[in-house]
Design an enzyme around this catalytic site. Structure first.
Site, PDB file in Angstrom:
ATOM      1  N   ARG A 281     -10.620  52.017  78.738  1.00 12.99           N
ATOM      2  CA  ARG A 281      -9.577  51.080  79.185  1.00 12.99           C
ATOM      3  C   ARG A 281      -9.872  49.660  78.717  1.00 12.99           C
ATOM      4  O   ARG A 281      -8.959  48.915  78.366  1.00 12.99           O
ATOM      5  CB  ARG A 281      -9.457  51.151  80.713  1.00 12.99           C
TER       6      ARG A 281
ATOM      7  N   ARG B  70      11.770  30.265  58.530  1.00  6.80           N
ATOM      8  CA  ARG B  70      13.175  30.649  58.626  1.00  6.80           C
ATOM      9  C   ARG B  70      14.008  29.441  59.060  1.00  6.80           C
ATOM     10  O   ARG B  70      13.699  28.796  60.062  1.00  6.80           O
ATOM     11  CB  ARG B  70      13.318  31.786  59.640  1.00  6.80           C
TER      12      ARG B  70
ATOM     13  N   GLN C 297      14.054  24.810  71.002  1.00  3.72           N
ATOM     14  CA  GLN C 297      13.234  24.886  72.210  1.00  3.72           C
ATOM     15  C   GLN C 297      13.143  26.288  72.799  1.00  3.72           C
ATOM     16  O   GLN C 297      12.113  26.658  73.365  1.00  3.72           O
ATOM     17  CB  GLN C 297      13.759  23.886  73.252  1.00  3.72           C
TER      18      GLN C 297
ATOM     19  N   GLN D  21      12.670  39.407  68.900  1.00  8.70           N
ATOM     20  CA  GLN D  21      13.752  38.475  69.219  1.00  8.70           C
ATOM     21  C   GLN D  21      13.691  37.232  68.331  1.00  8.70           C
ATOM     22  O   GLN D  21      14.723  36.729  67.863  1.00  8.70           O
ATOM     23  CB  GLN D  21      13.662  38.090  70.700  1.00  8.70           C
ATOM     24  N   ILE D  22      12.486  36.733  68.096  1.00 14.40           N
ATOM     25  CA  ILE D  22      12.322  35.545  67.244  1.00 14.40           C
ATOM     26  C   ILE D  22      12.750  35.849  65.812  1.00 14.40           C
ATOM     27  O   ILE D  22      13.395  35.032  65.146  1.00 14.40           O
ATOM     28  CB  ILE D  22      10.862  35.037  67.313  1.00 14.40           C
TER      29      ILE D  22
ATOM     30  N   GLY E 168      17.890  39.467  63.714  1.00 16.37           N
ATOM     31  CA  GLY E 168      18.337  40.702  63.055  1.00 16.37           C
ATOM     32  C   GLY E 168      17.265  41.298  62.162  1.00 16.37           C
ATOM     33  O   GLY E 168      17.109  42.526  62.074  1.00 16.37           O
TER      34      GLY E 168
ATOM     35  N   GLU F 268      -5.113  56.289  78.152  1.00 16.33           N
ATOM     36  CA  GLU F 268      -6.255  55.913  78.998  1.00 16.33           C
ATOM     37  C   GLU F 268      -5.783  55.517  80.407  1.00 16.33           C
ATOM     38  O   GLU F 268      -6.362  54.645  81.057  1.00 16.33           O
ATOM     39  CB  GLU F 268      -7.100  54.753  78.421  1.00 16.33           C
TER      40      GLU F 268
ATOM     41  N   THR G  35      -1.800  55.622  82.524  1.00 12.15           N
ATOM     42  CA  THR G  35      -0.545  54.870  82.473  1.00 12.15           C
ATOM     43  C   THR G  35      -0.622  53.673  83.421  1.00 12.15           C
ATOM     44  O   THR G  35      -1.424  53.655  84.362  1.00 12.15           O
ATOM     45  CB  THR G  35       0.651  55.742  82.906  1.00 12.15           C
TER      46      THR G  35
END
Length: 391
Positions: free
Chosen positions: A249, A274, A285, A342-343, A346, A369, A371
């Site tokens: 773990r 980008r 921001q 997300q950053i 697409g 190891e 859940t």
């Protein structure tokens, strides 16, 4: 029992070299590893030569003798590259070696430590088709061999990491139908994979983590000698397995932390290059918020890793803290890779960019190891037990 590990200066030099190796050798090898679902043979040979398979094996048996704190840093450093590179050696240095250290006889240590330090690959056979989190419900059996002092193993293990490449397996099996206290019917056996009757299924197709192969291990009347029984006594296998899972773990938590860092670095680079509305999206921001949240959470996981590993090195019982670190780091990594997609916008959904691979690769960290849900139950159980003991 305290662990001191490698000399601090020597270790820092090793980490610097390893970091360079990860960036200059392993990251360029990712494409080939993913395409072939296997680590290139020359890279694997280099990793063995570097001693990565014996990091935690004592020096007198051919290993590097690293402390848990040092081992966790190695895992975190390696995890900056594709997960397959960590996965191939982590069972050796985490779970297999931990079980040998905690439960092996002197003869077992003398035989197996030099072998795994030299690069023999281990796998860990606990999970079965019908028993995942409830590992005590296993069906694999080991019955005494009527013709000698050994054992005959029968059963199937599922989702066994590294089994297609493994040289040896640590197999958990029932040596009695039931026994009290709970789990005392489970014993552990060291089984070379070339033993007659041992076989592996085809590697499973997975969501992510290409190159880290997972397959069934099937045992059909596998005869092993008496000295294959870990520790030389029955009914201790489950205890050894659980103790080595603590180490596993910490390894998964460290891997989650290292991979989250890789994903975040990628997002910072992408956001800086980008452009939208005539300027880099890094200037916006709400993009900065996602970057800052990710940085904050990675830092928290790094602090947890240092703390829990230092506690192991001091000989403390870390069952709750190892579980807490694994839960936090794996869930954190999931949040970070989600923000990274997300950053990227697409582009983050396209296979040609790294972001979607990071997202898929990270998902398993919350499952293996232990859940998140099983570990939360375990953490709460220990909290309540401690409260009852002191009230």
């Amino acid at each position: 029992m305290t662990q001191t590990g490698m000399d601090a200066d020597t270790f820092e030099q090793f980490i610097d070299q390893l970091d360079r190796y990860v960036r200059e050798r392993l990251i360029p090898a990712e494409k080939e590893t993913i395409e072939n679902d296997a680590i290139p043979a020359d890279v694997l040979a280099e990793m063995k030569d570097m001693g990565l398979f014996g990091l935690t094996v004592p020096e007198e048996f051919g290993g590097a003798g690293l402390s848990t704190s040092q081992y966790a840093r190695v895992v975190k450093t390696m995890a900056y590259a594709a997960p397959a590179f960590r996965s191939i050696f982590s069972i050796n240095v985490g779970m297999f070696n931990s079980a040998i250290k905690n439960g092996g006889t002197d003869a077992q240590k003398a035989e197996w430590w030099p072998r795994i330090a030299a690069g023999e690959i281990a796998c860990f056979g606990l999970t079965e088709p019908g028993s995942g989190s409830d590992s005590a419900a296993m069906q694999t059996t080991a019955r005494p061999d009527p013709d000698g002092n050994g054992w005959i193993l029968n059963g199937t293990k599922r989702y066994i990491t590294n089994s297609p490449q493994a040289d040896v397996a640590l197999i958990m099996a029932r040596t009695e139908k039931d026994a009290l206290p709970k789990n005392a019917h489970v014993s552990a056996f060291i089984v070379p994979m070339d033993t007659p009757g041992m076989s592996t299924g085809s590697p499973d197709k997975k969501m992510g983590q290409s190159g880290a192969q997972v397959a069934d291990v099937i045992m059909d009347d596998v005869h092993v000698p008496g000295d294959a029984l870990l520790g030389g006594e029955t009914g201790r296998g489950f205890v050894f397995a659980m103790k080595s899972l603590d180490n596993g773990r910490i390894s998964v938590g460290a891997a989650s932390t290292g991979y989250a860092r890789r994903a975040l670095d990628s997002a910072v680079r992408y956001a800086s290059e980008r452009k939208a509305f005539g300027e880099p999206i890094a200037n916006f921001q709400l993009i900065q918020q996602m970057l800052a949240e990710s940085e904050t959470e990675i830092y928290a996981a790094e602090c947890m890793m240092e703390d829990v590993a230092a506690r192991v090195d001091r000989g403390e019982n870390t069952i709750t803290k190892a579980a807490a670190f694994k839960v936090f780091a794996s869930e954190m990594c999931g949040r970070v890779v989600d923000r990274v997609v997300q950053i990227y916008g697409g582009a983050g959904y396209l296979a040609e960019y790294d972001a979607e691979r990071f997202f898929r690769d990270a998902r398993i960290y919350r499952i293996y190891e232990g859940t998140t849900q099983i570990l939360q139950l375990q953490i709460a159980k220990h909290m309540l037990r401690e409260f009852a003991a002191h009230s």
